[in-house]
Motif scaffolding. Structure first.
Motif, PDB file in Angstrom:
ATOM      1  N   LYS A 227       0.518  -1.060   0.195  1.00  0.00           N
ATOM      2  CA  LYS A 227       0.095   0.487   0.220  1.00  0.00           C
ATOM      3  C   LYS A 227       0.618   1.054  -0.194  1.00  0.00           C
ATOM      4  O   LYS A 227       0.929   2.192  -0.705  1.00  0.00           O
ATOM      5  CB  LYS A 227      -1.004  -0.315   0.910  1.00  0.00           C
TER       6      LYS A 227
ATOM      7  N   PHE B  62       1.541   3.841  -2.613  1.00  0.00           N
ATOM      8  CA  PHE B  62       0.111   4.328  -3.548  1.00  0.00           C
ATOM      9  C   PHE B  62      -0.167   5.874  -2.865  1.00  0.00           C
ATOM     10  O   PHE B  62      -0.935   6.010  -2.644  1.00  0.00           O
ATOM     11  CB  PHE B  62      -0.994   3.514  -3.299  1.00  0.00           C
TER      12      PHE B  62
ATOM     13  N   LEU C  13      -4.921   8.824  -7.201  1.00  0.00           N
ATOM     14  CA  LEU C  13      -6.018   7.825  -8.232  1.00  0.00           C
ATOM     15  C   LEU C  13      -6.942   7.454  -8.321  1.00  0.00           C
ATOM     16  O   LEU C  13      -7.280   6.620  -9.416  1.00  0.00           O
ATOM     17  CB  LEU C  13      -6.022   6.427  -7.225  1.00  0.00           C
TER      18      LEU C  13
ATOM     19  N   VAL D 287      -4.130   2.973 -13.666  1.00  0.00           N
ATOM     20  CA  VAL D 287      -1.975   2.789 -12.234  1.00  0.00           C
ATOM     21  C   VAL D 287      -1.220   2.157 -13.170  1.00  0.00           C
ATOM     22  O   VAL D 287      -1.802   0.830 -12.807  1.00  0.00           O
ATOM     23  CB  VAL D 287      -3.006   2.814 -10.401  1.00  0.00           C
TER      24      VAL D 287
ATOM     25  N   LEU E 162      -6.324   0.170  -3.490  1.00  0.00           N
ATOM     26  CA  LEU E 162      -6.366   0.840  -5.327  1.00  0.00           C
ATOM     27  C   LEU E 162      -7.586   1.131  -5.413  1.00  0.00           C
ATOM     28  O   LEU E 162      -8.966   1.538  -5.812  1.00  0.00           O
ATOM     29  CB  LEU E 162      -5.481   0.323  -6.432  1.00  0.00           C
TER      30      LEU E 162
ATOM     31  N   VAL F   5      -9.714   3.493  -7.817  1.00  0.00           N
ATOM     32  CA  VAL F   5      -9.043   3.626  -9.897  1.00  0.00           C
ATOM     33  C   VAL F   5      -9.955   3.060 -10.755  1.00  0.00           C
ATOM     34  O   VAL F   5     -10.884   2.239 -10.662  1.00  0.00           O
ATOM     35  CB  VAL F   5      -7.828   3.156  -9.600  1.00  0.00           C
TER      36      VAL F   5
ATOM     37  N   VAL G 263      -5.636  -1.138 -13.497  1.00  0.00           N
ATOM     38  CA  VAL G 263      -4.209  -1.176 -12.614  1.00  0.00           C
ATOM     39  C   VAL G 263      -3.575  -2.617 -13.262  1.00  0.00           C
ATOM     40  O   VAL G 263      -3.805  -3.697 -14.395  1.00  0.00           O
ATOM     41  CB  VAL G 263      -4.057  -2.114 -11.380  1.00  0.00           C
TER      42      VAL G 263
END
Ligand SMILES: [Zn+2]
Length: 220
Positions: A101, A104, A109, A114, A144, A149, A152
């Motif tokens: 984590k 990020f 985000l 990402v 995320l 987001v 990814v």
């Protein structure tokens, strides 16, 4: 003026993407030579044939890959695939393969693609590529997801740790309809932000994963 950076590996006959899965077979369905008898004098064409598993080259995972009732390739909307505002996260594999984590936090985000640059794509098409590759932790995936987001992407063999049999990152992201792109390359050429990401698969019913031509668009 726009500038593009290609983030996709080339798919070739006999090339293994994922350990344990077969390489694609690329051949002629109709060869140029055989086509001469089909067309008028002076004309020739080639019609190719490819036999491959869906997880070949640089590909996109949709919810259907993980979930029987999840959205498949056919159900994806272009708004989630084209010109997504993107950011790059630096996670050099030489500093550790577990991406938590911490990589990020304090980044904007929300509604972003990402892209995680680990450097692992340098091992593409070598035996090193398949094992002890960089991956996201479950905690990172949950973070995320909670930040909202859209997608990814990673330049590694798998976004999950493949040393065990669980796949919590696929479970978390695809469970929230967050798309995943694996086996990206050239992420070292991207800026930290100020670019968009595009990765569009064909519109196929009943399939959850397919190769994409993934690329970044840089605003000059
Ligand atoms: Zn995957």
């Amino acid at each position: 003026m726009k500038r593009f950076i290609d983030l996709s590996h080339t798919i070739e006959h006999g090339m293994i993407t994922y350990k344990g899965l077969p390489a694609p077979v690329i051949c002629d369905y109709l060869s140029r030579e055989d086509s001469k008898s089909v067309y008028a004098e002076g004309y020739e064409f080639q019609i190719g044939k490819i036999e491959m598993v869906s997880n070949t080259g640089t590909y996109l995972d949709t919810p259907f890959h993980r979930y029987e009732n999840g959205k498949d390739l056919n159900e994806l909307i272009l708004e989630k695939l084209v010109d997504l505002e993107a950011i790059t996260i630096q996670a050099d594999y030489r500093k550790g393969i577990e991406i938590g984590k911490d990589f990020f936090v304090n980044r904007n985000l929300r509604a972003k693609a990402v892209l995680i640059n680990t450097g692992w794509s340098t091992f593409w098409r070598t035996d090193t590529y398949f094992e002890n590759h960089p991956f996201l932790t479950e905690e990172a995936a949950i973070y995320l997801r909670d930040q909202g987001v859209l997608l990814v992407g990673i330049d590694s063999h798998n976004i999950d740790d493949t040393r065990g049999k669980a796949r919590p990152v696929h479970t978390t992201l695809l469970g929230a309809e967050i798309l995943i792109s694996e086996h990206l390359c050239n992420l070292d050429q991207l800026p930290e932000n100020g670019f968009t990401f595009t990765a569009v698969p064909p519109k196929i019913k009943g399939m959850g994963t397919f190769p994409v031509r993934a690329f970044a668009t840089l605003k000059q």
